[in-house]
Design an enzyme around this catalytic site. Structure first.
Site: not given
Length: 379
Positions: A125-127, A132, A157, A268, A336, A363, A367
């Site tokens: 889907l992404t290019e 987004s 991909i 520890r 940490q 995916e 946001e």
């Protein structure tokens, strides 16, 4: 409400745990450092039924539901999140798109090969210019007789190089029109279809990420999934289920980092006693355990709704957003707790720390999840 895994679900989780310990754990850092995508491992996963989890038995799959699916992704990701990511992408994106929107002939043609892992699946889907903003895609498909001619490229991909088959969503109408995109299946070896740059990533390095390139790539109309113009709508429905899988991936990372930290904190010693005896460390562990529990409950609620066939767009966005943010927080606290040792590759939390961040991006970013949630609750 029943919060217990069924006997079958317990067996599935145990099988996935044994698989990860036997076939994945010995190679984790080798694959990570060399960015090796272990194709043969996924063939083995196919033998265990992990590559066709949601596929009906009649099509060669395991015929299981989303609770089992979460268990498999979680157990694998507790050992190596990059392998969990690839199993998730193969199942919930490529395979599930064909399973959900393909006709009977298309399912019989492709699904058994995917469910057995004879073929590895990719989903595009992404290019480069659209993350987004998927509606702004530039890759096009133009009808020419009984064929479609694809031109453009897809980016980020999973299995872009090693995949045998890809479901791609491309523009067949006007840019920005949610009904101007269509889904197609493209098989490896099709003239004009190739892979491009393989990404050199911060984490998830054993999960292959690369470009898909289309140069006058001709495919028959029989490779079209659903109606012309339905591609984007299909993708949003596929991502609802996909977000559960990324939530499960996040849960596995969080549990892996937490369990390593719990163990380390008891071993520890500083100032004559285990560091777990210090409130500063004990409270970190308490927060980690609580947020992991909340992530797991939210995930399984979304899975329950998905199994029931009910709309769960809001829930899937919630579980993905929350679990992914929790896994980043837990991985950070795990380093940490380990102190200087957490910054070395001798302990597993270093890798969990690097792998975790992808979960808040892939995916749908955190946001975007907030956008989905807010739009739905404000309707």
């Amino acid at each position: 409400m029943n919060f217990d895994y069924s006997e079958t679900q317990q067996m599935v989780a145990a099988s996935a745990k044994d698989f990860a310990e036997q076939y994945i754990r010995p190679h984790i850092m080798e694959w990570d450092e060399k960015q090796t995508f272990p194709v043969e491992l996924f063939k083995k996963a196919g033998e265990f039924g992990f590559m066709g989890v949601l596929v009906p038995e009649s099509l060669g799959g395991s015929g299981m539901g989303y609770h089992e699916y979460i268990a498999i992704i979680e157990e694998i990701s507790k050992v190596d999140p990059s392998i969990g990511l690839s199993v998730a992408a193969h199942n919930s994106l490529c395979t599930n798109h064909i399973l959900s929107f393909g006709d009977d002939e298309q399912k019989k043609r492709w699904i058994p090969k995917l469910a057995s892992a004879e073929w590895i699946g990719a989903w595009g889907l992404t290019e480069h210019n659209t993350g987004s903003d998927a509606g702004g895609m530039n890759t096009t498909a133009v009808k020419d007789g009984n064929e479609w001619v694809l031109n453009g490229a897809k980016n980020f991909i999973t299995h872009g190089k090693s995949g045998d088959i890809a479901v791609v969503i491309v523009r067949t109408g006007e840019k920005g029109d949610s009904h101007g995109m269509t889904a197609f299946v493209v098989e490896k070896g099709t003239p004009g279809f190739s892979s491009g740059k393989k990404e050199d990533k911060l984490g998830m390095r054993a999960s292959e990420t690369a470009e898909l390139i289309f140069q006058d790539c001709r495919i028959p109309d029989s490779n079209r999934l659903g109606e012309v113009g339905d591609g984007f709508i299909q993708s949003m429905k596929i991502l609802d289920g996909g977000r559960i899988s990324i939530g499960a991936l996040s849960l596995g990372i969080a549990k892996g980092a937490y369990e390593a930290s719990l163990k380390y904190s008891k071993e520890r010693e500083q100032f004559g006693k285990p560091i777990s005896k210090f409130q500063g460390i004990a409270f970190k562990l308490a927060d980690m355990a609580t947020e992991i529990e909340a992530s797991e409950l939210l995930l399984h609620k979304a899975a329950f709704e998905k199994n029931a066939g009910r709309k769960m767009t809001t829930l899937s966005a919630m579980c993905k957003m929350y679990a992914s943010e929790v896994c980043v927080k837990v991985a950070n606290e795990a380093v940490q707790i380990h102190g200087g040792y957490g910054y070395t590759k001798d302990f597993p939390v270093e890798k969990f720390y690097r792998d975790a961040k992808l979960c808040t991006i892939g995916e749908g970013t955190t946001e975007i999840q907030k956008l989905v949630i807010s739009r739905n609750i404000l309707k």
